[in-house]
Design an enzyme around this catalytic site. Structure first.
Site, short mmCIF file in Angstrom:
data_model
loop_
_atom_site.label_atom_id
_atom_site.label_comp_id
_atom_site.label_asym_id
_atom_site.label_seq_id
_atom_site.Cartn_x
_atom_site.Cartn_y
_atom_site.Cartn_z
CG ASP A 9 -0.25 -0.02 2.55
OD1 ASP A 9 0.87 -0.58 2.64
OD2 ASP A 9 -0.80 0.53 3.52
CG ASP A 14 4.06 0.21 2.08
OD1 ASP A 14 3.49 -0.89 2.05
OD2 ASP A 14 3.76 1.11 2.88
CG HIS A 236 6.36 -0.22 10.69
ND1 HIS A 236 6.36 -0.63 12.00
CD2 HIS A 236 6.00 1.09 10.71
CE1 HIS A 236 6.02 0.38 12.78
NE2 HIS A 236 5.80 1.44 12.03
CG ASP A 237 5.58 -1.82 5.20
OD1 ASP A 237 5.05 -2.49 6.11
OD2 ASP A 237 4.99 -0.89 4.61
C1 BDR Z 1 2.14 -0.47 8.90
O1 BDR Z 1 1.13 0.52 8.65
C2 BDR Z 1 1.52 1.35 7.58
O2 BDR Z 1 1.32 2.68 7.91
C3 BDR Z 1 2.96 1.05 7.28
O3 BDR Z 1 3.21 1.18 5.90
C4 BDR Z 1 3.14 -0.35 7.77
O4 BDR Z 1 2.81 -1.28 6.76
C5 BDR Z 1 2.70 -0.25 10.27
O5 BDR Z 1 1.71 -0.40 11.24
CA CA Z 2 2.56 -0.62 4.45
#
Ligand code: BDR
Ligand code: CA
Length: 303
Positions: A9, A14, A236-237
Site C-alpha cells: 500500500d 513500503d 516496518h515494511d
Molecule cells: C504499517 O502501517 C503502515 O502505515 C505502514 O506502511 C506499515 O505497513 C505499520 O503499522
Molecule cells: Ca505498508
C-alpha cells in the site's frame, strides 16, 4: 535467487521495502500488487507505479483491492504526507498504468510456480485473504508468505491494534487461521529497527536517484514521527525484505494467532496469541546493526 511478488500500500516505508528489493541482487521481483491502505488506491497505485518507474525497474504493477473485506477502509494519517509519498516530485511518465487485476495475478503466478514464489505483504491482508478464499490450493503452492502486520504488545492505531490489521481485521483473521506458513513482522519487532538522524544524513550523501528518493521521503517520515509521536521512525515494511536477505537478523517463535473481529469491541483488530504452537513464525527480536548495511548496498546498486 528468490522470486518475489509484493503486495503493498505504497506509503513511505513500503517504498523503502521496494527500494531494498529492487536494489538487491539476491531477490527478483516478478510483480507488485498495489492495494489500499496508507491511502486509498487512487494514491497507492500511482505511488507504486512511480516508484517502479523512478527506480528504473521493469516490474509489472497490478491493481489490488480497493477496500477491506467487510469494513470501510481506514486511511493512515498524515505521517506519509498528503499523497502517501511525501509529495516527492516524480517525473511525468508515459504509460504509467497498471497491468490489470492483481488478485488474478497473485493467484495465477503462485499456482503456476508451486513452491517458488515468496509473497511479501506490507499492507492490509485483503488481497491475500481474497486469493485464499477463491483458491484453497494457493496456500500450499506459495513458497513463503512474509507479512508486516499485527502486534502482541499494543497497537499504533488503537491501544490494541496495529494499522494493517486494523484496516482489515477480517482478512488478517482469515490469513492467520488459514494454516498458511507465515513469517510475521509485528510492531513488536519492527519498532526495534528505527531510522536515526545519523543514518538518514549518511544515506543522503550517497548521490543518485535512490538516495534522492530515500532522503526526501525519509526526511518527512523522520520529521513527522519525531514531532508527532516523539520517536524515530520504525522501518516496518522493510523488515520483510531484510528477513529475506538476512534471516538471522530476526528471531521469534512459532505461534497460532487470530485477530479480533468483533466490531463493537475496543479490541477490534487486535492480534491474539492463542498460546498454542502454530503456523506463524512471529518475529520478536531484531539485530538492527545488520539492517542499515542492506539499505546502503541497495541504494548504491540503484544509483
Ligand atoms: C504499517 O502501517 C503502515 O502505515 C505502514 O506502511 C506499515 O505497513 C505499520 O503499522
Ligand atoms: Ca505498508
Amino acid at each position: 535467487m528468490k522470486r518475489l511478488v509484493m503486495d503493498v500500500d505504497t506509503g513511505l516505508d513500503d517504498m523503502v521495502a521496494e527500494l531494498i528489493a529492487f536494489g538487491s541482487k539476491e531477490v527478483q521481483v516478478d510483480g507488485i500488487v498495489a492495494t489500499y491502505g496508507n491511502k486509498l488506491i487512487e494514491h497507492t497505485l500511482p505511488n507504486t507505479l512511480n516508484v517502479v518507474r523512478y527506480l528504473g525497474r521493469d516490474v509489472p504493477v497490478y491493481e489490488g483491492s480497493h477496500r477491506p473485506l467487510k469494513r470501510e477502509p481506514v486511511v493512515g494519517g498524515n505521517i506519509h504526507g498528503a499523497d502517501g509519498m511525501a509529495c516527492f516530485p516524480f517525473p511525468h511518465y508515459q504509460d504509467n498504468t497498471s497491468k490489470g487485476d492483481g488478485i488474478a495475478f497473485l493467484k495465477q503466478h503462485v499456482l503456476e510456480h508451486p513452491g517458488q514464489i515468496t509473497v511479501v505483504a506490507t499492507g492490509p491482508l485483503t488481497d491475500i485473504a481474497r486469493v485464499m478464499q477463491e483458491e484453497p490450493a494457493w496456500k500450499d503452492s506459495v513458497g513463503e508468505l512474509v507479512v508486516m502486520g499485527g502486534s502482541l504488545a499494543g497497537g499504533n492505531v488503537t491501544p490494541y491494534a496495529e494499522f494493517n490489521s486494523f484496516d482489515d481485521p477480517e482478512a488478517a483473521d482469515y490469513v492467520f487461521r488459514s494454516g498458511v506458513r507465515t513469517i510475521l513482522m509485528p510492531l513488536d519487532v519492527t519498532t526495534q529497527v528505527t531510522l536515526g538522524r545519523q543514518e538518514l544524513d549518511k544515506l543522503k550523501t550517497f548521490g543518485g536517484k535512490a538516495a534522492k528518493l530515500f532522503g526526501h521521503c525519509m526526511e518527512t517520515y523522520y520529521q513527522s514521527c519525531t514531532s508527532v509521536v516523539r520517536e524515530c521512525p520504525a522501518m516496518h515494511d522493510p523488515c520483510c525484505i531484510a528477513y529475506l536477505l538476512d534471516p538471522l537478523m530476526f528471531s521469534g517463535s512459532w505461534k497460532s494467532l487470530c485477530c479480533v473481529t468483533d466490531r463493537k469491541s475496543e479490541r477490534y483488530g487486535e492480534t491474539v496469541d492463542t498460546g498454542k504452537e502454530g503456523n506463524t513464525l512471529v518475529m520478536l527480536h531484531a539485530d538492527q546493526s545488520r539492517f542499515w548495511p542492506l539499505v546502503e548496498q541497495a541504494v548504491r546498486n540503484l544509483a
